[in-house]
Design a protein around this motif. Structure first.
Motif, PDB file in Angstrom:
ATOM      1  N   HIS A   1      -8.556  -5.060  -0.655  1.00  0.00           N
ATOM      2  CA  HIS A   1      -7.126  -4.832  -0.903  1.00  0.00           C
ATOM      3  C   HIS A   1      -6.501  -6.046  -1.602  1.00  0.00           C
ATOM      4  O   HIS A   1      -5.857  -5.923  -2.646  1.00  0.00           O
ATOM      5  CB  HIS A   1      -6.437  -4.564   0.443  1.00  0.00           C
TER       6      HIS A   1
ATOM      7  N   CYS B   1     -13.445   8.751  -4.501  1.00  0.00           N
ATOM      8  CA  CYS B   1     -12.106   9.152  -4.068  1.00  0.00           C
ATOM      9  C   CYS B   1     -12.228  10.440  -3.280  1.00  0.00           C
ATOM     10  O   CYS B   1     -13.303  11.029  -3.179  1.00  0.00           O
ATOM     11  CB  CYS B   1     -11.194   9.369  -5.274  1.00  0.00           C
TER      12      CYS B   1
ATOM     13  N   GLN C   1      -6.321   3.196  -6.534  1.00  0.00           N
ATOM     14  CA  GLN C   1      -6.763   3.834  -5.299  1.00  0.00           C
ATOM     15  C   GLN C   1      -8.163   4.411  -5.497  1.00  0.00           C
ATOM     16  O   GLN C   1      -8.584   4.668  -6.620  1.00  0.00           O
ATOM     17  CB  GLN C   1      -5.797   4.940  -4.882  1.00  0.00           C
TER      18      GLN C   1
ATOM     19  N   PRO D   1      -1.557   8.186  -0.601  1.00  0.00           N
ATOM     20  CA  PRO D   1      -1.615   9.221  -1.648  1.00  0.00           C
ATOM     21  C   PRO D   1      -1.588  10.623  -1.055  1.00  0.00           C
ATOM     22  O   PRO D   1      -1.718  10.809   0.159  1.00  0.00           O
ATOM     23  CB  PRO D   1      -2.968   8.945  -2.337  1.00  0.00           C
TER      24      PRO D   1
ATOM     25  N   THR E   1      -0.957   0.645 -10.291  1.00  0.00           N
ATOM     26  CA  THR E   1      -1.506   0.702  -8.934  1.00  0.00           C
ATOM     27  C   THR E   1      -2.925   1.271  -9.003  1.00  0.00           C
ATOM     28  O   THR E   1      -3.350   1.784 -10.033  1.00  0.00           O
ATOM     29  CB  THR E   1      -0.633   1.568  -8.012  1.00  0.00           C
TER      30      THR E   1
ATOM     31  N   ILE F   1      -1.735  -0.606  -3.547  1.00  0.00           N
ATOM     32  CA  ILE F   1      -3.064  -0.017  -3.402  1.00  0.00           C
ATOM     33  C   ILE F   1      -2.944   1.258  -2.574  1.00  0.00           C
ATOM     34  O   ILE F   1      -2.317   1.270  -1.514  1.00  0.00           O
ATOM     35  CB  ILE F   1      -4.046  -0.992  -2.698  1.00  0.00           C
ATOM     36  N   GLY F   2      -3.567   2.323  -3.045  1.00  0.00           N
ATOM     37  CA  GLY F   2      -3.548   3.578  -2.308  1.00  0.00           C
ATOM     38  C   GLY F   2      -4.628   3.618  -1.242  1.00  0.00           C
ATOM     39  O   GLY F   2      -5.793   3.365  -1.528  1.00  0.00           O
ATOM     40  N   TRP F   3      -4.232   3.916  -0.016  1.00  0.00           N
ATOM     41  CA  TRP F   3      -5.153   4.109   1.106  1.00  0.00           C
ATOM     42  C   TRP F   3      -4.998   5.558   1.552  1.00  0.00           C
ATOM     43  O   TRP F   3      -4.028   5.913   2.212  1.00  0.00           O
ATOM     44  CB  TRP F   3      -4.827   3.155   2.254  1.00  0.00           C
TER      45      TRP F   3
ATOM     46  N   ARG G   1      -1.186   5.308 -11.931  1.00  0.00           N
ATOM     47  CA  ARG G   1      -1.926   5.244 -10.674  1.00  0.00           C
ATOM     48  C   ARG G   1      -3.407   5.448 -11.012  1.00  0.00           C
ATOM     49  O   ARG G   1      -3.856   6.576 -11.255  1.00  0.00           O
ATOM     50  CB  ARG G   1      -1.404   6.315  -9.727  1.00  0.00           C
TER      51      ARG G   1
ATOM     52  N   PHE H   1       0.846  -1.188   0.000  1.00  0.00           N
ATOM     53  CA  PHE H   1       0.000   0.000   0.000  1.00  0.00           C
ATOM     54  C   PHE H   1       0.882   1.239   0.000  1.00  0.00           C
ATOM     55  O   PHE H   1       2.072   1.187   0.311  1.00  0.00           O
ATOM     56  CB  PHE H   1      -0.932   0.021   1.224  1.00  0.00           C
TER      57      PHE H   1
ATOM     58  N   GLU I   1      -7.184   5.883 -10.429  1.00  0.00           N
ATOM     59  CA  GLU I   1      -8.024   6.361  -9.337  1.00  0.00           C
ATOM     60  C   GLU I   1      -9.476   6.397  -9.783  1.00  0.00           C
ATOM     61  O   GLU I   1      -9.785   6.832 -10.894  1.00  0.00           O
ATOM     62  CB  GLU I   1      -7.590   7.756  -8.889  1.00  0.00           C
TER      63      GLU I   1
ATOM     64  N   LYS J   1      -1.493   9.886 -12.682  1.00  0.00           N
ATOM     65  CA  LYS J   1      -2.765   9.475 -12.084  1.00  0.00           C
ATOM     66  C   LYS J   1      -3.835   9.557 -13.176  1.00  0.00           C
ATOM     67  O   LYS J   1      -4.035  10.615 -13.781  1.00  0.00           O
ATOM     68  CB  LYS J   1      -3.123  10.380 -10.908  1.00  0.00           C
TER      69      LYS J   1
END
Length: 594
Positions: A320, A254, A311, A13, A309, A332-334, A247, A10, A249, A222
């Motif tokens: 996840h 979000c 998120q 961001p 990746t 994974i973006g948290w 990335r 993870f 998203e 992104k």
């Protein structure tokens, strides 16, 4: 054992301007990567002064009268971050032989099944201090100090009345500031394509391979759909710039600004990346190789690594792991949940309590951003309270001290921010001259005065938390931009507690009604389409009709994709997900675009 590139699955961001401004200092020595925003050079300068004083280092201010002061401030702040992170990590290594050391905490937070974790405790059990220190130095790695630049926040700047060249635009100067810093990390480009900024990359050597073929500065883009990734990747590859990570998203599920796609949902987008990754790499490598050859720079025969990746709305260990395994993702973006972790982010006590107590009704997509982009907002935030107070006093708008969002040229060629007192006064005066009905006047007045000074609001929390002086004209109102996922998290958590949740060692979500992230996003997209269609007064224009029909069609295809996905991985999903999917399908079918 070889040193791992990234010990965690993870990353944290960027959040706002101040919430993650010093997160690398807090988490990088534990191998955790995080992203800070480079928009506010004044805030960065204040934070540099704060850390210099804290470390008894000399601080020489970079005044705004200096040439290229914005880039210089950014470079100076990143350099001090780099020093502190390196010192923290060196200290962790040197004390790793001690009981209950920081290196123990590093290892404890690693995912279950981590070979690095098990090997560490074998070495630690030896009791040999020299062996332990040497092993940690050779195997533990720092998290990355990554930075974010919103490509469209790139206003032109002036020296007195003279417009400066484009390299002094805000985003250009931020990129140069990063390029000139000592950090070896990545710049995350968000908010879309900026052709002039993309061309500027060629002039910054750090983004090109050095004599050993090493990229000291890397590029992350992104994106919220595959086509955008492919187009931006090709443009940069043709300039000799390699995209090291895409990335992905969620467009709506979000935090921060929300860029709604044309109804493309997260699952189908990730599937498209999964199927086309190798083709994407080979296509871009071919263009990249030619561009480097034209520059007389040797290009490796094999492509550089390209990470994928994701998120946006991830909230459980099961989600996840499913994303990692089913879509072959690298991380994974948290974001939003870490706003409840003081060890990782800067959130003042009032905002922290509001976030902890927030329900679905408290989290909404607003139009408060001066950029004119939908913005995730939290009801009752202290910046909005401050805004409504000055509106009630008959003085709408904020004093524009930052000027980062001065993008409207309606009243000045130099640009004015739509959240400023100057802009809102001009617009309200125009409104008064139109002799509108009271109802229509109030409606238009609210649209004008709803814009908030988020340039200040998104950064001031870092000043409050660290007891740094705040300019009286800016106020202490805090803007915060959590994703809808915040509704299902509550309480304040330790860094280890949040990471234990991510890796399935504990569960910090007490609510039992949290929808799956895919279903939540679908719900939001259908509601978005429904509201947009409802806003149309009379008949659709031809372009509107085409857009909404495509939006509707993509949602239909997304629902069909999820039906197949949920059936294929039936053991991974709660049985109620099928009923929820069908319910949302019926909602979509009820939206008529005539």
């Amino acid at each position: 054992m070889n040193k791992q590139i990234n010990p965690h699955s993870f990353h944290i961001p960027v959040m706002g301007l101040g919430f993650t401004i010093d997160s690398p200092i807090k988490v990088a020595h534990y191998g955790i990567s995080s992203v800070l925003a480079l928009l506010d050079d004044t805030l960065l300068e204040k934070m540099r002064e704060f850390y210099c004083k804290k470390l008894n280092r000399a601080f020489e201010p970079i005044e705004s009268l200096e040439d290229d002061y914005r880039a210089k401030r950014i470079t100076a702040y990143l350099d001090i971050l780099d020093i502190i992170v390196n010192n923290n990590f060196a200290d962790l290594i040197q004390k790793s032989y001690l009981p209950n050391s920081e290196s123990d905490k590093y290892a404890d937070m690693l995912p279950e099944g981590s070979l690095l974790k098990s090997e560490y405790y074998k070495v630690k059990a030896s009791g040999n201090s020299e062996l332990i220190i040497e092993w940690v130095a050779n195997n533990f790695v720092k998290g990355s100090i990554d930075v974010n630049i919103m490509t469209r926040v790139d206003k032109e700047n002036y020296k007195k009345a003279e417009k400066l060249p484009s390299e002094y635009n805000d985003a250009h100067a931020a990129l140069r500031g990063f390029a000139n810093s000592t950090v070896c990390s990545s710049v995350v480009l968000s908010s879309g394509l900026n052709p002039r900024l993309f061309s500027y990359f060629e002039k910054l050597k750090g983004f090109l391979p050095d004599s050993n073929g090493v990229l000291k500065k890397k590029v992350i883009i992104k994106v919220s759909d595959y086509r955008s990734a492919f187009v931006q990747g090709k443009i940069l590859a043709n300039k000799g710039i390699w995209v090291s990570e895409y990335r992905i998203e969620s467009g709506l599920n979000c935090g921060g600004h929300a860029f709604a796609t044309q109804g493309y949902l997260m699952g189908p987008i990730l599937e498209e990346f999964k199927k086309n990754k190798e083709s994407l790499i080979s296509t871009l490598h071919e263009l990249y190789s030619k561009a480097l050859k034209d520059k007389n720079i040797p290009c490796p025969s094999e492509p550089y690594e390209m990470l994928i990746t994701a998120q946006g709305g991830v909230g459980t260990h099961e989600e996840h792991e499913f994303l990692l395994k089913n879509y072959n993702l690298n991380s994974i973006g948290w974001g939003t949940p870490f706003l409840l972790v003081p060890e990782a982010t800067n959130v003042d006590e009032v905002t922290l309590q509001l976030l902890s107590d927030a329900t679905e009704d408290d989290l909404y997509l607003s139009d408060i951003s001066p950029l004119g982009i939908p913005f995730n907002n939290l009801r009752g935030n202290t910046k909005d309270v401050e805004k409504y107070k000055i509106i009630a006093q008959g003085e709408p708008g904020s004093i524009c001290t930052k000027r980062y969002s001065t993008l409207s040229k309606e009243f000045s060629e130099k640009g004015i921010c739509m959240g400023s007192k100057q802009f809102q006064t001009e617009k309200v005066n125009q409104l008064k001259a139109q002799n509108l009905s009271e109802e229509k006047f109030n409606e238009e007045f609210t649209k004008i005065t709803n814009k908030a000074c988020i340039c200040v609001g998104l950064g001031v929390s870092a000043l409050i938390v660290n007891n740094i002086d705040i300019h009286p004209s800016e106020g202490e109102g805090v803007s915060v931009c959590p994703g809808p996922n915040m509704a299902y998290f509550s309480g304040v958590h330790t860094l280890k507690g949040m990471i234990d949740h991510i890796y399935g060692r504990k569960n910090i979500i007490t609510r039992t009604d949290r929808p799956n992230m895919f279903i939540k996003e679908l719900d939001m997209y259908i509601s978005y389409l429904k509201d947009k269609v409802k806003e149309v007064d009379g008949q659709f224009a031809e372009k509107q009709k085409e857009y909404y029909q495509l939006f509707h069609k993509n949602l239909e295809e997304g629902i069909q994709y999820y039906k197949e996905l949920f059936n294929e991985f039936v053991d991974n999903f709660n049985y109620t997900i099928f009923n929820e999917l069908e319910m949302h399908h019926l909602r979509l079918q009820a939206i008529e675009i005539k």
